[in-house]
Scaffold this motif. Structure first.
Motif, mmCIF file in Angstrom:
data_model
loop_
_atom_site.group_PDB
_atom_site.id
_atom_site.type_symbol
_atom_site.label_atom_id
_atom_site.label_comp_id
_atom_site.label_asym_id
_atom_site.label_seq_id
_atom_site.Cartn_x
_atom_site.Cartn_y
_atom_site.Cartn_z
ATOM 1 N N ALA A 197 -0.207 5.951 8.247
ATOM 2 C CA ALA A 197 -0.567 4.597 8.503
ATOM 3 C C ALA A 197 -1.931 4.354 7.758
ATOM 4 O O ALA A 197 -2.334 3.131 7.288
ATOM 5 N N ASP A 198 -2.964 5.139 8.362
ATOM 6 C CA ASP A 198 -4.348 5.194 7.898
ATOM 7 C C ASP A 198 -4.436 5.002 6.216
ATOM 8 O O ASP A 198 -5.101 4.480 5.881
ATOM 9 N N ASN B 275 6.694 -1.282 6.177
ATOM 10 C CA ASN B 275 7.769 -0.987 7.290
ATOM 11 C C ASN B 275 7.045 -0.265 8.336
ATOM 12 O O ASN B 275 7.438 0.296 9.125
ATOM 13 N N THR B 276 5.842 -0.058 8.314
ATOM 14 C CA THR B 276 4.928 0.620 9.232
ATOM 15 C C THR B 276 4.226 -0.044 10.433
ATOM 16 O O THR B 276 3.696 -1.076 9.992
ATOM 17 N N ASN C 98 6.769 -8.417 4.807
ATOM 18 C CA ASN C 98 8.101 -8.005 3.994
ATOM 19 C C ASN C 98 8.357 -6.633 4.548
ATOM 20 O O ASN C 98 7.652 -5.879 4.187
ATOM 21 N N ASP C 99 9.425 -6.592 5.345
ATOM 22 C CA ASP C 99 9.816 -5.174 5.970
ATOM 23 C C ASP C 99 11.157 -4.697 5.299
ATOM 24 O O ASP C 99 12.262 -5.334 5.362
ATOM 25 N N ILE C 100 11.055 -3.626 4.566
ATOM 26 C CA ILE C 100 12.228 -3.024 3.720
ATOM 27 C C ILE C 100 13.485 -2.678 4.756
ATOM 28 O O ILE C 100 14.740 -2.556 4.493
ATOM 29 N N ASP C 101 13.170 -2.681 6.166
ATOM 30 C CA ASP C 101 14.031 -2.192 7.055
ATOM 31 C C ASP C 101 14.377 -3.195 7.850
ATOM 32 O O ASP C 101 15.226 -3.045 8.988
ATOM 33 N N GLY C 102 14.163 -4.521 7.677
ATOM 34 C CA GLY C 102 14.576 -5.675 8.189
ATOM 35 C C GLY C 102 14.464 -6.018 9.741
ATOM 36 O O GLY C 102 15.074 -6.527 10.429
ATOM 37 N N PHE C 103 13.024 -5.491 10.259
ATOM 38 C CA PHE C 103 12.488 -5.571 11.467
ATOM 39 C C PHE C 103 13.734 -5.253 12.606
ATOM 40 O O PHE C 103 14.000 -6.049 13.576
ATOM 41 N N GLY D 145 0.720 -1.220 -0.126
ATOM 42 C CA GLY D 145 -0.068 -0.060 0.078
ATOM 43 C C GLY D 145 0.909 1.192 -0.186
ATOM 44 O O GLY D 145 0.366 2.254 0.037
ATOM 45 N N LYS D 146 2.164 1.028 -0.080
ATOM 46 C CA LYS D 146 2.994 2.313 -0.095
ATOM 47 C C LYS D 146 4.199 2.038 -1.012
ATOM 48 O O LYS D 146 4.850 0.666 -0.641
ATOM 49 N N SER D 147 4.652 2.878 -1.764
ATOM 50 C CA SER D 147 5.785 2.810 -2.523
ATOM 51 C C SER D 147 7.010 2.966 -1.843
ATOM 52 O O SER D 147 7.318 3.782 -0.969
ATOM 53 N N SER D 148 8.051 2.237 -2.212
ATOM 54 C CA SER D 148 9.473 2.361 -1.518
ATOM 55 C C SER D 148 10.500 2.618 -2.541
ATOM 56 O O SER D 148 11.663 2.205 -2.291
ATOM 57 N N LYS D 149 10.183 3.073 -3.826
ATOM 58 C CA LYS D 149 11.190 3.380 -4.677
ATOM 59 C C LYS D 149 11.996 4.651 -4.171
ATOM 60 O O LYS D 149 11.411 5.208 -3.228
#
Length: 281
Positions: free
Chosen positions: A77-78, A105-106, A122-127, A65-69
């Motif tokens: 978050a909402d 990642n939220t 899937n967390d781009i910040d690696g938990f 639901g959010k781009s990480s480009k």
């Protein structure tokens, strides 16, 4: 050459990656994703796509639901959850046995997804926070932990060690939160560098072989990314062939989970690879 001999397992699924790589299909629900932003507007369109890609062999579908480009605009978050929730509920009703991941990642969105039955985060910040690890401990999802170079001062000579040190720590934290290694995918994070250089992307692609020594599944997540532009000057619509060629290389190094936009073509790649894999091993 050897395929990663790990299994990838979780709630109601168990994949033997030494038998064959699997397809992890990207289903972006955002208007601004770098490749398919806005493409999946409308529940009926998403249903049609899932049915088609299941037929092509997609094993997992990941909602985002959010781009990480690079240089993405963050959202609340909402707003992020508001893009995902209606599709998630409809998909679960239409496809009750589907395996779903959530790209976020939220903290609040991760928790809402887990409460709603998401099996993979899937967390781009690696938990990298106690709050996320507590959610893992509470809900016990399978996970993709990515090395996000934007969070590090990357240097070519030390990048491989920086990555492996990060993953060793992340895996240890996730195991302490109750996960087994078969429930933890590592992703080297191609395309996630502060300087977004080809040099870093190539190092990360080659790192697959070393990352298999962690004894977790390893993700190949390079679909349509900008390394092809920096190598050949290719725009998005022309990046499929270099994507497939580099994916084949990464499979040969042990990347057993292919996170992709182009499911049909990836299926054909895997079928071709499987014909010759015994000769390569």
């Amino acid at each position: 050459m050897t395929l990663n001999k790990q299994r990838f397992s979780g709630s109601n699924f168990d994949f033997n990656l030494s038998k064959s790589p699997i397809i992890y299909a990207i289903l972006n629900l955002t208007p601004d994703s770098f490749f398919d932003g806005g493409v999946n507007a409308g529940i009926d369109n998403v249903f049609q796509r899932i049915e088609q890609e299941m037929g092509y062999g997609a094993a997992i579908f990941e909602l985002g639901g959010k781009s990480s480009k690079p240089h993405f605009d963050d959202i609340s978050a909402d707003e992020e959850w508001g893009r995902v929730e209606p599709y998630l509920k409809a998909i679960q009703k239409r496809f009750p046995n589907i395996i779903l991941g959530l790209d976020s990642n939220t903290n609040e969105v991760i928790e809402r997804g887990l409460k709603s039955g998401i099996q993979i985060i899937n967390d781009i910040d690696g938990f990298n926070s106690d709050a996320k690890l507590q959610l893992v401990q509470q809900y016990h999802p399978s996970v993709v932990t990515m090395f996000n170079g934007r969070n590090f001062d990357e240097q070519p000579d030390t990048l491989l060690k920086t990555m492996t040190d990060f993953f060793e720590k992340a895996i240890g934290n996730l195991q302490s939160a109750g996960l087994s290694k078969s429930e933890i995918i590592v992703d080297p994070g191609v395309g996630f560098s502060n300087h977004n250089t080809l040099e870093f992307d190539i190092i990360k692609m080659k790192a697959i072989k070393e990352l298999t020594k962690l004894n977790t599944p390893v993700m190949t997540a390079i679909s349509r990314k900008s390394f092809a532009k920096r190598l050949f000057g290719f725009e998005l619509e022309d990046r499929l062939i270099p994507t497939l060629l580099f994916e084949a290389y990464m499979i040969s190094l042990g990347g057993g989970i292919l996170r992709v936009h182009d499911v049909k073509e990836t299926r054909e790649l895997i079928e071709t690879f499987n014909i010759f894999k015994d000769e390569l091993m």
